[in-house]
Scaffold this motif. Structure first.
Motif, PDB file in Angstrom:
ATOM      1  N   LEU A   6       2.617  10.236  -0.519  1.00 43.29           N
ATOM      2  CA  LEU A   6       2.229   9.107   0.323  1.00 43.29           C
ATOM      3  C   LEU A   6       1.683   8.022  -0.601  1.00 43.29           C
ATOM      4  O   LEU A   6       0.649   8.212  -1.246  1.00 43.29           O
ATOM      5  CB  LEU A   6       1.178   9.514   1.353  1.00 43.29           C
ATOM      6  N   VAL A   7       2.380   6.915  -0.674  1.00 38.68           N
ATOM      7  CA  VAL A   7       1.983   5.801  -1.517  1.00 38.68           C
ATOM      8  C   VAL A   7       1.047   4.889  -0.733  1.00 38.68           C
ATOM      9  O   VAL A   7       1.272   4.621   0.450  1.00 38.68           O
ATOM     10  CB  VAL A   7       3.214   5.014  -2.006  1.00 38.68           C
ATOM     11  N   VAL A   8       0.006   4.422  -1.410  1.00 39.30           N
ATOM     12  CA  VAL A   8      -0.986   3.540  -0.788  1.00 39.30           C
ATOM     13  C   VAL A   8      -1.057   2.241  -1.579  1.00 39.30           C
ATOM     14  O   VAL A   8      -1.160   2.259  -2.810  1.00 39.30           O
ATOM     15  CB  VAL A   8      -2.381   4.187  -0.737  1.00 39.30           C
ATOM     16  N   ASP A   9      -1.017   1.133  -0.881  1.00 35.38           N
ATOM     17  CA  ASP A   9      -1.233  -0.182  -1.483  1.00 35.38           C
ATOM     18  C   ASP A   9      -2.250  -0.887  -0.586  1.00 35.38           C
ATOM     19  O   ASP A   9      -1.947  -1.260   0.543  1.00 35.38           O
ATOM     20  CB  ASP A   9       0.066  -0.978  -1.547  1.00 35.38           C
ATOM     21  N   GLU A  29      -6.652  -4.712   4.167  1.00 37.09           N
ATOM     22  CA  GLU A  29      -5.363  -4.217   4.633  1.00 37.09           C
ATOM     23  C   GLU A  29      -4.950  -3.051   3.749  1.00 37.09           C
ATOM     24  O   GLU A  29      -5.308  -2.984   2.572  1.00 37.09           O
ATOM     25  CB  GLU A  29      -4.289  -5.309   4.607  1.00 37.09           C
ATOM     26  N   ALA A  30      -4.220  -2.125   4.342  1.00 42.70           N
ATOM     27  CA  ALA A  30      -3.761  -0.959   3.596  1.00 42.70           C
ATOM     28  C   ALA A  30      -2.406  -0.523   4.143  1.00 42.70           C
ATOM     29  O   ALA A  30      -2.269  -0.250   5.338  1.00 42.70           O
ATOM     30  CB  ALA A  30      -4.764   0.187   3.696  1.00 42.70           C
ATOM     31  N   ARG A  31      -1.439  -0.493   3.260  1.00 38.74           N
ATOM     32  CA  ARG A  31      -0.109   0.009   3.622  1.00 38.74           C
ATOM     33  C   ARG A  31       0.041   1.420   3.062  1.00 38.74           C
ATOM     34  O   ARG A  31      -0.321   1.681   1.918  1.00 38.74           O
ATOM     35  CB  ARG A  31       0.995  -0.888   3.062  1.00 38.74           C
ATOM     36  N   VAL A  32       0.600   2.311   3.872  1.00 41.19           N
ATOM     37  CA  VAL A  32       0.832   3.692   3.469  1.00 41.19           C
ATOM     38  C   VAL A  32       2.263   4.047   3.853  1.00 41.19           C
ATOM     39  O   VAL A  32       2.667   3.828   4.996  1.00 41.19           O
ATOM     40  CB  VAL A  32      -0.142   4.666   4.159  1.00 41.19           C
ATOM     41  N   LEU A  54      -4.682   8.796   6.046  1.00 42.07           N
ATOM     42  CA  LEU A  54      -4.913   7.934   4.885  1.00 42.07           C
ATOM     43  C   LEU A  54      -5.289   6.523   5.296  1.00 42.07           C
ATOM     44  O   LEU A  54      -6.149   5.892   4.676  1.00 42.07           O
ATOM     45  CB  LEU A  54      -3.676   7.906   3.985  1.00 42.07           C
ATOM     46  N   ARG A  55      -4.667   6.015   6.325  1.00 41.21           N
ATOM     47  CA  ARG A  55      -5.048   4.682   6.807  1.00 41.21           C
ATOM     48  C   ARG A  55      -6.517   4.671   7.224  1.00 41.21           C
ATOM     49  O   ARG A  55      -7.223   3.692   6.992  1.00 41.21           O
ATOM     50  CB  ARG A  55      -4.152   4.266   7.963  1.00 41.21           C
ATOM     51  N   ALA A  56      -6.973   5.763   7.822  1.00 37.50           N
ATOM     52  CA  ALA A  56      -8.376   5.852   8.222  1.00 37.50           C
ATOM     53  C   ALA A  56      -9.285   5.907   6.994  1.00 37.50           C
ATOM     54  O   ALA A  56     -10.361   5.291   6.984  1.00 37.50           O
ATOM     55  CB  ALA A  56      -8.589   7.082   9.096  1.00 37.50           C
ATOM     56  N   LEU A  57      -8.884   6.619   5.938  1.00 39.78           N
ATOM     57  CA  LEU A  57      -9.689   6.695   4.723  1.00 39.78           C
ATOM     58  C   LEU A  57      -9.834   5.338   4.053  1.00 39.78           C
ATOM     59  O   LEU A  57     -10.843   5.052   3.408  1.00 39.78           O
ATOM     60  CB  LEU A  57      -9.070   7.691   3.741  1.00 39.78           C
ATOM     61  N   PHE A  58      -8.836   4.488   4.207  1.00 41.59           N
ATOM     62  CA  PHE A  58      -8.851   3.168   3.578  1.00 41.59           C
ATOM     63  C   PHE A  58      -9.213   2.065   4.568  1.00 41.59           C
ATOM     64  O   PHE A  58      -8.902   0.897   4.341  1.00 41.59           O
ATOM     65  CB  PHE A  58      -7.489   2.876   2.941  1.00 41.59           C
TER      66      PHE A  58
END
Length: 255
Positions: free
Chosen positions: A249-252, A218-221, A209-213
């Motif tokens: 998995l929460v994404v912000d 910045e992206a927190r997962v 998910l970090r790679a997708l965002f």
């Protein structure tokens, strides 16, 4: 755009927007106040952390887009909070339900049935894009995430949830449809795609998910252990299960 898969997904959810199954709504008449109240009560009882993640009341006056409005439960919270609401969904059933949900309380939103892999909005339109448990059903989730990035204002945020592959839910599905059927070589990804909700459902690792965002500044997962993970697990055991084994998995992410 994976048109064939998205059509299968659309057909699946047209029959029953997420969270409106008979075991939840009972014999209540569809799209009535009582029906919607039951949907809302169930949603926030089994997923109480939605409010803490979305923080609805902090977005008064902001332009928000919800990708995948479902039965309109969260969309009503955005409207109640005074956000300028827009919503899209792949199904007519969801748009119809959300429109009826808002009308019961005197709210409106710009709602459209569209494939979110190609959003009908200009660049830099929204302060916040929200999507809870939706993107992992798409034929091309990466396209949706790129579209979300495009329609966000500079500094705008995405908040949402996608399914986690290294979770107790995924493990239970694997045990039922792979191990106990004598096919232990089948992957977690495959059994989730074939046996969880609509066809082709995806579940991710935190790293994926970090790679997708990665286009975001910045992206927190982070994982959240859910009721779906610990069902039928004794309470004294469940309390010791780490959040890292959670289905959500929460994404912000900030543009």
């Amino acid at each position: 755009m994976d048109v064939a898969l998205n059509e299968q997904v659309r057909s699946y959810w047209e029959l029953e927007p997420c969270g409106t199954s008979p075991d939840i709504v009972g014999g209540r008449a569809p799209l009535t106040r009582e029906w919607f109240k039951q949907v809302e009560e169930h949603r926030y009882r089994v997923e109480p952390y939605i409010h803490a993640v979305a923080q609805f009341t902090r977005h008064h006056g902001q332009a928000i887009l919800e990708v995948g409005v479902g039965a309109g439960t969260d969309h009503l919270q955005w409207a109640r909070a005074g956000a300028v609401c827009h919503g899209v969904d792949l199904t007519e059933a969801a748009i119809r339900a959300t429109r009826a949900r808002l009308a019961l309380y005197g709210f409106t939103s710009e709602l459209q049935r569209v494939d979110a892999e190609r959003l009908p909005f200009g660049d830099g339109r929204f302060d916040l894009v929200y999507s809870w448990g939706v993107i992992h059903h798409a034929g091309r989730p990466g396209d949706i995430i790129r579209e979300i990035h495009r329609v966000l204002k500079p500094g705008g945020r995405f908040v949402g949830m996608l399914y986690g592959r290294h979770s107790l839910v995924a493990l239970r599905v694997w045990m039922r449809h792979a191990l106990l059927r004598g096919r232990p070589w089948r992957s977690l990804a495959r059994v989730v795609g074939e046996h969880v909700e609509s066809p082709g459902t995806r579940a991710y690792t935190v790293r994926e998910l970090r790679a997708l965002f990665d286009a975001f500044a910045e992206a927190r997962v982070w994982p959240v252990l859910t009721e779906y993970d610990v069902r039928r697990v004794p309470r004294f055991v469940a309390r010791w299960i780490p959040q890292e084994l959670g289905w959500f998995l929460v994404v912000d992410a900030r543009k």
